[in-house]
Design a protein around this motif. Sequence first.
Motif, PDB file in Angstrom:
ATOM      1  N   PHE A   1      74.870  56.753  13.896  1.00 26.09           N
ATOM      2  CA  PHE A   1      76.232  56.564  14.671  1.00 26.09           C
ATOM      3  C   PHE A   1      75.978  57.208  15.975  1.00 26.09           C
ATOM      4  CE2 PHE A   1      80.624  57.384  15.778  1.00 26.09           C
ATOM      5  CZ  PHE A   1      80.860  56.131  15.844  1.00 26.09           C
ATOM      6  N   PRO A   2      75.760  58.595  15.760  1.00 22.45           N
ATOM      7  CA  PRO A   2      75.452  59.366  17.166  1.00 22.45           C
ATOM      8  C   PRO A   2      74.525  58.763  18.127  1.00 22.45           C
ATOM      9  CG  PRO A   2      75.617  60.941  15.126  1.00 22.45           C
ATOM     10  CD  PRO A   2      75.347  59.763  14.633  1.00 22.45           C
ATOM     11  N   LEU A   3      73.275  58.347  17.329  1.00 16.09           N
ATOM     12  CA  LEU A   3      72.568  57.696  18.453  1.00 16.09           C
ATOM     13  C   LEU A   3      72.800  56.402  18.914  1.00 16.09           C
ATOM     14  CD1 LEU A   3      69.390  57.962  19.220  1.00 16.09           C
ATOM     15  CD2 LEU A   3      68.692  56.754  17.129  1.00 16.09           C
ATOM     16  N   PHE A   4      73.576  55.670  18.307  1.00 19.10           N
ATOM     17  CA  PHE A   4      74.407  54.552  18.729  1.00 19.10           C
ATOM     18  C   PHE A   4      75.390  54.514  19.942  1.00 19.10           C
ATOM     19  CE2 PHE A   4      78.195  51.798  18.529  1.00 19.10           C
ATOM     20  CZ  PHE A   4      77.551  50.332  18.978  1.00 19.10           C
ATOM     21  N   LEU A   5      75.950  55.926  19.690  1.00 20.30           N
ATOM     22  CA  LEU A   5      77.099  56.115  20.664  1.00 20.30           C
ATOM     23  C   LEU A   5      76.272  56.389  21.962  1.00 20.30           C
ATOM     24  CD1 LEU A   5      80.283  56.888  20.690  1.00 20.30           C
ATOM     25  CD2 LEU A   5      79.393  59.268  20.456  1.00 20.30           C
ATOM     26  N   PHE A   6      75.367  57.258  21.976  1.00 19.19           N
ATOM     27  CA  PHE A   6      74.695  57.517  22.960  1.00 19.19           C
ATOM     28  C   PHE A   6      73.975  56.643  23.855  1.00 19.19           C
ATOM     29  CE2 PHE A   6      70.327  59.383  24.808  1.00 19.19           C
ATOM     30  CZ  PHE A   6      70.796  60.015  25.708  1.00 19.19           C
ATOM     31  N   MET A   7      73.616  55.233  23.099  1.00 15.90           N
ATOM     32  CA  MET A   7      73.173  54.447  23.661  1.00 15.90           C
ATOM     33  C   MET A   7      74.297  53.511  24.283  1.00 15.90           C
ATOM     34  SD  MET A   7      70.135  52.937  21.206  1.00 15.90           S
ATOM     35  CE  MET A   7      68.938  54.175  20.635  1.00 15.90           C
ATOM     36  N   PHE A   8      75.330  53.170  23.562  1.00 23.48           N
ATOM     37  CA  PHE A   8      76.304  52.297  23.836  1.00 23.48           C
ATOM     38  C   PHE A   8      77.402  52.893  24.892  1.00 23.48           C
ATOM     39  CE2 PHE A   8      80.320  49.853  23.007  1.00 23.48           C
ATOM     40  CZ  PHE A   8      79.981  48.600  22.956  1.00 23.48           C
ATOM     41  N   VAL A   9      77.962  53.837  24.853  1.00 27.56           N
ATOM     42  CA  VAL A   9      78.633  54.519  25.851  1.00 27.56           C
ATOM     43  C   VAL A   9      78.102  54.936  27.150  1.00 27.56           C
ATOM     44  CG1 VAL A   9      80.627  56.405  26.211  1.00 27.56           C
ATOM     45  CG2 VAL A   9      80.156  55.112  23.932  1.00 27.56           C
ATOM     46  N   PHE A  10      76.887  55.496  27.024  1.00 25.68           N
ATOM     47  CA  PHE A  10      76.224  55.810  27.979  1.00 25.68           C
ATOM     48  C   PHE A  10      74.812  55.257  28.397  1.00 25.68           C
ATOM     49  CE2 PHE A  10      78.488  59.340  26.085  1.00 25.68           C
ATOM     50  CZ  PHE A  10      79.488  59.666  27.042  1.00 25.68           C
ATOM     51  N   PRO A  11      74.823  54.052  28.695  1.00 30.30           N
ATOM     52  CA  PRO A  11      73.463  53.116  28.608  1.00 30.30           C
ATOM     53  C   PRO A  11      72.662  53.525  29.829  1.00 30.30           C
ATOM     54  CG  PRO A  11      75.257  51.731  29.190  1.00 30.30           C
ATOM     55  CD  PRO A  11      76.017  53.065  28.606  1.00 30.30           C
ATOM     56  N   GLU A  12      73.279  53.909  31.006  1.00 36.95           N
ATOM     57  CA  GLU A  12      72.415  53.977  32.232  1.00 36.95           C
ATOM     58  C   GLU A  12      71.702  55.412  32.164  1.00 36.95           C
ATOM     59  OE1 GLU A  12      73.096  54.247  37.024  1.00 36.95           O
ATOM     60  OE2 GLU A  12      74.362  52.753  35.695  1.00 36.95           O
ATOM     61  N   VAL A  13      72.521  56.243  31.914  1.00 41.27           N
ATOM     62  CA  VAL A  13      71.910  57.620  31.508  1.00 41.27           C
ATOM     63  C   VAL A  13      70.762  57.727  30.632  1.00 41.27           C
ATOM     64  CG1 VAL A  13      72.112  60.162  30.811  1.00 41.27           C
ATOM     65  CG2 VAL A  13      74.002  58.963  32.378  1.00 41.27           C
ATOM     66  N   THR A  14      71.140  56.958  29.587  1.00 43.09           N
ATOM     67  CA  THR A  14      69.877  56.875  28.259  1.00 43.09           C
ATOM     68  C   THR A  14      68.552  56.363  28.918  1.00 43.09           C
ATOM     69  OG1 THR A  14      71.505  56.427  26.838  1.00 43.09           O
ATOM     70  CG2 THR A  14      69.341  55.937  26.184  1.00 43.09           C
ATOM     71  N   ILE A  15      68.876  55.225  29.612  1.00 43.63           N
ATOM     72  CA  ILE A  15      67.510  54.355  30.191  1.00 43.63           C
ATOM     73  C   ILE A  15      66.741  55.396  31.247  1.00 43.63           C
ATOM     74  CG2 ILE A  15      66.857  52.184  31.764  1.00 43.63           C
ATOM     75  CD1 ILE A  15      68.468  50.687  30.242  1.00 43.63           C
ATOM     76  N   THR A  16      67.600  55.774  32.296  1.00 45.25           N
ATOM     77  CA  THR A  16      66.911  56.774  33.393  1.00 45.25           C
ATOM     78  C   THR A  16      66.267  57.916  32.979  1.00 45.25           C
ATOM     79  OG1 THR A  16      69.186  57.595  33.889  1.00 45.25           O
ATOM     80  CG2 THR A  16      68.467  55.573  35.191  1.00 45.25           C
ATOM     81  N   THR A  17      66.817  58.324  31.938  1.00 49.85           N
ATOM     82  CA  THR A  17      66.074  59.499  31.232  1.00 49.85           C
ATOM     83  C   THR A  17      64.884  59.400  30.859  1.00 49.85           C
ATOM     84  OG1 THR A  17      68.577  60.468  30.605  1.00 49.85           O
ATOM     85  CG2 THR A  17      66.533  61.306  29.446  1.00 49.85           C
ATOM     86  N   PHE A  18      64.781  58.304  30.162  1.00 51.44           N
ATOM     87  CA  PHE A  18      63.412  57.978  29.676  1.00 51.44           C
ATOM     88  C   PHE A  18      62.343  57.148  30.571  1.00 51.44           C
ATOM     89  CE2 PHE A  18      65.771  58.176  25.690  1.00 51.44           C
ATOM     90  CZ  PHE A  18      65.225  59.154  24.930  1.00 51.44           C
ATOM     91  N   PHE A  19      62.723  56.181  31.142  1.00 54.32           N
ATOM     92  CA  PHE A  19      62.077  55.284  32.108  1.00 54.32           C
ATOM     93  C   PHE A  19      62.064  55.521  33.577  1.00 54.32           C
ATOM     94  CE2 PHE A  19      62.108  53.405  27.961  1.00 54.32           C
ATOM     95  CZ  PHE A  19      60.941  53.019  27.907  1.00 54.32           C
ATOM     96  N   GLY A  20      63.175  56.324  34.068  1.00 58.68           N
ATOM     97  CA  GLY A  20      63.359  56.520  35.410  1.00 58.68           C
ATOM     98  C   GLY A  20      64.274  55.687  36.105  1.00 58.68           C
ATOM     99  N   ALA A  21      64.897  55.801  37.409  1.00 58.25           N
ATOM    100  CA  ALA A  21      65.985  55.082  38.005  1.00 58.25           C
ATOM    101  C   ALA A  21      65.500  53.411  38.297  1.00 58.25           C
ATOM    102  CB  ALA A  21      66.169  55.752  39.263  1.00 58.25           C
ATOM    103  N   LYS A  22      64.316  53.129  38.485  1.00 59.11           N
ATOM    104  CA  LYS A  22      64.009  51.960  38.755  1.00 59.11           C
ATOM    105  C   LYS A  22      64.436  50.884  37.573  1.00 59.11           C
ATOM    106  CE  LYS A  22      58.938  52.619  37.694  1.00 59.11           C
ATOM    107  NZ  LYS A  22      57.565  52.431  38.157  1.00 59.11           N
TER     108      LYS A  22
END
Length: 509
Positions: free
Chosen positions: A314-335
């Motif tokens: 559940f916490p992992l899902f919450l991280f992705m679902f509520v804060f998707p942009e921060v999740t993606i840019t943290t791992f792959f960058g702003a592009k």
Amino acid sequence: MDEVNRALQKIARGTGIVFLGTVVSMALGFFTRALIARSLDRTQYGVFSLTLTILNIGLTLALLGLANGLPRELSRYKKEEPEKVPELVSTAFILVAAGSSLTAAVIVLAAPSLSPIFNETLLPPTLRIAAFSLPFWALSMVLVSVSRGFGRVREKFYYQNIVIPLIFLILTVLAVFMELGLSGIFFAYVFSQIAGFLILMFETFRLRFLPGRLVFRPELAKELFLFSFPLMLTGILGYIMNWTDTLMLGYYLNSDIVGLYNAAAPIARLLPIFLNSAGFLYIPIATAFFARAQLKEMKRIYQIMTRWIFLLTFPLFLFMFVFPEVTITTFFGAKYAGAATALQILAAGFMFHTLLGLNGMSLTVIGETHANLIGNFFAALANVALNILLIPVYGIEGAALATAASFIVANIFRSGWLYRKTGIHPFSRSYVKQLSTGIGMIVILRIANVSASSVWGVLGILVVFCVTYLVLVLMMKSIEPEDIDLLSAVEMKFGVNLNKVKCILERFR
């Protein structure tokens, strides 16, 4: 201690080891993917993703379903005809060696024909290089399945989860540093699979899981194939559910869009990490209960494991679902920030898959492999149809919707079939309390429009949220006796003192 508690503790210990290995493997894989995505442009990263997608489909064909069928058959043969176990193992090894070599040859020969389909000239050379890894990859998976059938997790932990990804990461760093480009990265991939297989082969011989002289028994091959063939078809349909979005984005749009989408997809596929870790030892243990017609005990194990899997996911899902942009840019960058909405959609689909528990593996345990096949068939059909309808209109969000919908369809079908055949379902009273509390808190977060601009801000919000969630779960008295017993198993395994935690849990039973 009753049989259910002993089985739960064994699964929990195995799950801990597999989970740790999976986390390490995913961390290494994520770091490698992030390095590749940042060192290549989005089009080249899209070609990388397309190549691995085709290779994964080839792997499913090459394995003939044995990676999932072999642990169950080994568990059965050890009890009924132990003298045939060495012949069973060597027969499976020879089958996969032949199947994977043939599949690799087909990929090499078919590579030029795939280029016009995806409008990508870089695809044939990368496929020709990557195909050479297929036999070694497939045989490594067979060896891990053999160790799984013997109730071991060390081979998966050390070799499949750590050694191979670590070698690939090191070789990828060298390829990027030496500016060898996309071809250099795929050569790194091939060498990592060869090295991992050779190390695992040596260890398997040392443990005497694989006979010194391989023999092929046609009658065993026929039995293995008949049992595992539906699993192979199920696996193919599963890959259609997982990878059709990538392939059809390449067909309808371009490699740049494929690269963008494949920033969201790997992150969402992290969600079943606890489910898959628990399932590693669930099949051989649950098979023993089913063989003794102990369906009540099997149902209890299923419900408790599902509840713990949801609590951890559940916490992992919450991280992705509520804060998707921060999740993606943290791992792959702003592009890659444009894939945020796709991540939310995919996360919802994979979370639904997780919250229904080990339904597909339970169907394998009770011998209803055709049910998995039927469920995946309808889900894959829905996936293809929805991708055709939605991708031209909605792009990567349409692809995400198609994939999420297919997982929902497949899991509803599996759970319905399992319940009809056995009466097994995940929804104990404690689990319903956990689910309703979690859903309610997510709704509140979305309505309140909680946001954060950095990963540290997100983590701070998540800590507060998870603590509040756990307090509410305790106050609703959803703790059960087996939860305390599992903590006792953790104490014995790791030598830690959890008496205070157990005392707190006891008060809320």
